[in-house]
Design a protein around this motif. Structure first.
Motif, short mmCIF file in Angstrom:
data_model
loop_
_atom_site.label_atom_id
_atom_site.label_comp_id
_atom_site.label_asym_id
_atom_site.label_seq_id
_atom_site.Cartn_x
_atom_site.Cartn_y
_atom_site.Cartn_z
N MET A 1 -4.25 98.75 3.48
CA MET A 1 -4.16 99.74 2.44
C MET A 1 -4.80 101.02 2.95
O MET A 1 -5.83 100.98 3.62
N ALA A 2 -4.21 102.13 2.64
CA ALA A 2 -4.76 103.42 3.03
C ALA A 2 -4.35 104.47 2.00
O ALA A 2 -3.33 104.33 1.34
N VAL A 3 -5.18 105.47 1.89
CA VAL A 3 -4.90 106.59 0.99
C VAL A 3 -4.89 107.86 1.83
O VAL A 3 -5.78 108.08 2.65
N ASP A 4 -3.89 108.67 1.63
CA ASP A 4 -3.78 109.95 2.33
C ASP A 4 -5.11 110.69 2.20
O ASP A 4 -5.64 110.83 1.10
N PRO A 5 -5.68 111.15 3.32
CA PRO A 5 -6.96 111.86 3.25
C PRO A 5 -6.97 113.01 2.24
O PRO A 5 -8.00 113.28 1.62
N ALA A 6 -5.85 113.65 2.05
CA ALA A 6 -5.79 114.75 1.08
C ALA A 6 -5.96 114.26 -0.36
O ALA A 6 -6.26 115.05 -1.25
N ARG A 7 -5.77 112.97 -0.60
CA ARG A 7 -5.86 112.40 -1.96
C ARG A 7 -7.09 111.50 -2.14
O ARG A 7 -7.29 110.94 -3.21
N LEU A 34 -10.68 90.81 4.66
CA LEU A 34 -10.37 92.13 5.22
C LEU A 34 -11.48 92.57 6.16
O LEU A 34 -12.58 92.01 6.16
N LEU A 35 -11.16 93.58 6.93
CA LEU A 35 -12.15 94.29 7.73
C LEU A 35 -12.32 95.65 7.06
O LEU A 35 -11.35 96.37 6.85
N GLY A 36 -13.55 95.98 6.69
CA GLY A 36 -13.76 97.25 6.02
C GLY A 36 -15.23 97.50 5.72
O GLY A 36 -16.08 96.66 6.01
N ASP A 37 -15.50 98.63 5.13
CA ASP A 37 -16.84 99.06 4.82
C ASP A 37 -17.45 98.21 3.70
O ASP A 37 -16.96 98.24 2.56
N PRO A 38 -18.52 97.46 3.99
CA PRO A 38 -19.13 96.62 2.95
C PRO A 38 -19.58 97.39 1.71
O PRO A 38 -19.47 96.88 0.59
N GLU A 39 -20.04 98.62 1.88
CA GLU A 39 -20.48 99.39 0.72
C GLU A 39 -19.33 99.67 -0.23
O GLU A 39 -19.50 99.65 -1.44
N PHE A 40 -18.15 99.93 0.30
CA PHE A 40 -16.99 100.21 -0.54
C PHE A 40 -16.45 98.93 -1.17
O PHE A 40 -16.23 98.86 -2.37
N TYR A 41 -16.23 97.90 -0.37
CA TYR A 41 -15.52 96.72 -0.85
C TYR A 41 -16.37 95.75 -1.66
O TYR A 41 -15.84 94.93 -2.40
N SER A 42 -17.69 95.86 -1.58
CA SER A 42 -18.53 94.95 -2.38
C SER A 42 -18.28 95.12 -3.87
O SER A 42 -18.38 94.16 -4.64
N ARG A 43 -17.89 96.31 -4.31
CA ARG A 43 -17.65 96.54 -5.74
C ARG A 43 -16.45 95.76 -6.26
O ARG A 43 -16.25 95.63 -7.47
N TRP A 60 -16.80 91.63 14.65
CA TRP A 60 -16.46 92.13 13.31
C TRP A 60 -17.71 92.21 12.43
O TRP A 60 -17.77 93.02 11.51
N GLY A 61 -18.67 91.33 12.68
CA GLY A 61 -19.93 91.35 11.95
C GLY A 61 -19.77 91.43 10.45
O GLY A 61 -18.92 90.78 9.85
N GLU A 62 -20.59 92.28 9.84
CA GLU A 62 -20.60 92.41 8.38
C GLU A 62 -19.33 93.05 7.83
O GLU A 62 -19.09 93.02 6.63
N PHE A 63 -18.50 93.62 8.71
CA PHE A 63 -17.28 94.27 8.26
C PHE A 63 -16.16 93.27 7.95
O PHE A 63 -15.19 93.62 7.29
N PHE A 64 -16.32 92.01 8.40
CA PHE A 64 -15.36 90.96 8.06
C PHE A 64 -15.82 90.36 6.75
O PHE A 64 -16.87 89.73 6.66
N TYR A 87 -10.96 82.57 11.16
CA TYR A 87 -9.81 83.42 10.83
C TYR A 87 -9.32 84.11 12.09
O TYR A 87 -10.12 84.63 12.88
N GLU A 88 -8.03 84.13 12.28
CA GLU A 88 -7.42 84.85 13.38
C GLU A 88 -6.29 85.71 12.84
O GLU A 88 -5.53 85.26 11.98
N TYR A 89 -6.20 86.94 13.35
CA TYR A 89 -5.07 87.76 12.98
C TYR A 89 -3.80 87.20 13.61
O TYR A 89 -3.84 86.58 14.67
N ALA A 90 -2.67 87.43 12.97
CA ALA A 90 -1.38 87.02 13.53
C ALA A 90 -1.21 87.69 14.89
O ALA A 90 -1.72 88.79 15.14
#
Length: 97
Positions: A1-7, A34-43, A60-64, A87-90
């Motif tokens: 998932m991604a959001v255009d930086p302008a938005r 997912l792999l991502g920022d724990p501060e954002f995804y914890s919510r 991957w550490g805490e980002f997995f 877990y392994e990516y395809a």
């Protein structure tokens, strides 16, 4: 998932993630990872995947992260009874390096 930086900053990503978690739970999925920022995804109920017995690449550490799910939404990580293991990516994603 991604959001255009302008938005970014308009809540689009949060609304998309909330809808994804809800639909995955309603569809009977046991977990999202997912792999991502724990501060954002914890919510959205994501915790370090290792907390529920799912491992990935050490770097991957805490980002997995994983969101344990139940009917209608998230469940407490201590109550998670879904899949465990490594877990392994395809393969096509693994080739990306």
């Amino acid at each position: 998932m991604a959001v255009d930086p302008a938005r970014q900053g308009e809540g689009i990503g949060s609304r998309l993630m909330t809808a994804l978690v809800q639909r995955a739970a309603e569809a009977g999925q046991a977990v999202l990872v997912l792999l991502g920022d724990p501060e954002f995804y914890s919510r959205f109920g994501f915790v370090p995947a290792s907390r529920i017995g799912i491992t990935g690449e050490p770097e991957w550490g805490e980002f997995f992260q994983a969101a344990p799910l139940g009917h209608g939404g998230g469940v407490d990580p201590g109550e998670y009874r879904g899949p465990h293991g490594c877990y392994e990516y395809a393969e096509p994603f693994a080739r990306l390096g």
